[in-house]
Design an enzyme around this catalytic site. Sequence first.
Site, PDB file in Angstrom:
ATOM      1  N   GLY A 189      -5.016  12.798   6.571  1.00 23.70           N
ATOM      2  CA  GLY A 189      -3.901  12.970   5.638  1.00 23.70           C
ATOM      3  C   GLY A 189      -3.686  11.790   4.715  1.00 23.70           C
TER       4      GLY A 189
ATOM      5  N   PHE B  16      -7.843   7.159   3.420  1.00 21.35           N
ATOM      6  CA  PHE B  16      -8.654   6.207   4.187  1.00 21.35           C
ATOM      7  C   PHE B  16     -10.157   6.549   4.180  1.00 21.35           C
ATOM      8  CE2 PHE B  16     -10.550   4.769   8.216  1.00 21.35           C
ATOM      9  CZ  PHE B  16     -10.255   3.415   8.182  1.00 21.35           C
TER      10      PHE B  16
ATOM     11  N   SER C 229      -5.518  -1.570  13.991  1.00 18.92           N
ATOM     12  CA  SER C 229      -6.347  -0.372  14.200  1.00 18.92           C
ATOM     13  C   SER C 229      -6.945  -0.450  15.592  1.00 18.92           C
ATOM     14  CB  SER C 229      -7.470  -0.330  13.166  1.00 18.92           C
ATOM     15  OG  SER C 229      -8.457   0.612  13.542  1.00 18.92           O
TER      16      SER C 229
ATOM     17  N   PHE D 202      -0.179   6.380   4.618  1.00 18.20           N
ATOM     18  CA  PHE D 202       0.795   5.793   5.555  1.00 18.20           C
ATOM     19  C   PHE D 202       1.962   5.173   4.776  1.00 18.20           C
ATOM     20  CE2 PHE D 202      -2.430   4.448   9.136  1.00 18.20           C
ATOM     21  CZ  PHE D 202      -2.803   5.758   9.293  1.00 18.20           C
TER      22      PHE D 202
ATOM     23  N   TYR E 170     -14.890  -4.278   9.233  1.00 18.26           N
ATOM     24  CA  TYR E 170     -13.585  -3.602   9.279  1.00 18.26           C
ATOM     25  C   TYR E 170     -12.903  -3.874  10.629  1.00 18.26           C
ATOM     26  CZ  TYR E 170      -9.982  -0.094   9.632  1.00 18.26           C
ATOM     27  OH  TYR E 170      -8.764   0.511   9.833  1.00 18.26           O
TER      28      TYR E 170
ATOM     29  N   GLY F 248       0.843  -1.206   0.000  1.00 20.22           N
ATOM     30  CA  GLY F 248       0.000   0.000   0.000  1.00 20.22           C
ATOM     31  C   GLY F 248       0.869   1.243   0.000  1.00 20.22           C
TER      32      GLY F 248
END
Length: 253
Positions: free
Chosen positions: A182, A185, A134, A12, A147, A7
């Site tokens: 930022g 997502f 997360s 990130f 999720y 990713g």
Amino acid sequence: MIIFVTGASAGFGEAICKRFIKEGHKVIALARREEKLQKLQKELGENFQFIVSDVNDIQTIKNGLKNLPKNFENIDVLVNNAGLALGLESADKTKLEDWEVMINTNIMALVKLTHLLLPEMVKHKKGHIINLGSIAGSYPYPGANVYGATKAFVKQFSLNLRADLYDKNIRISNIEPGLSGGSEFSIVRFSGDKLKASQVYENTKPLLPDDIAETIFWCANLPEHININRIELMPTTQAPAALNVAKSNHKED
Ligand code: 8X3
């Protein structure tokens, strides 16, 4: 060190690549968007090599690894960063396909890449797998349904890997961020609705990709005898403190 980041083309992942390159490390970046990776290579130089592939396409990834320059063999750190959330609807209103995509990316791809790279790490008695979990893997919240469940898998998988690898000098860490801005997502979560995405961060100060990159860089650069099992981090403006109780007007029978 040689760091493999999934990713890697934005958010990130991009910040993680830049953080390691800045200190002279080598990065293998995996992402689907070739133009973004090419642009990053122009900016970051030859220490930044990339593989264009879906994170689930193990055959393409294997071929990509074979075609890298010789000095990119023996990966020291795998950062399983690729992942996504789709939707924030109640479980009864979600699309099954969205659940499948999240399971395929957040769980299956992470498992497949771990399975691909771990044997080499064990052979060399050296390696570090850093997973992106997360807070949703620990704290339920409305709309997190699958999720959150995928991230709970990532947390437990990370801990179970430790159980198998503690005597093989392999480190496993799970990084568990809370509200993070930022990156793409929330835009992805709300199917490209940029307004809705920006409202998530309105009037607050979320974590940023550089914060996550810094945490991962620290984690990977600790002396080899230290394993960070889990790091849960939130912006100062967030707390895990909502226990909702539904009230209704129904009279008791
Ligand atoms: C990202 C954090 O709070 O949106 O995983 O689930 S949260």
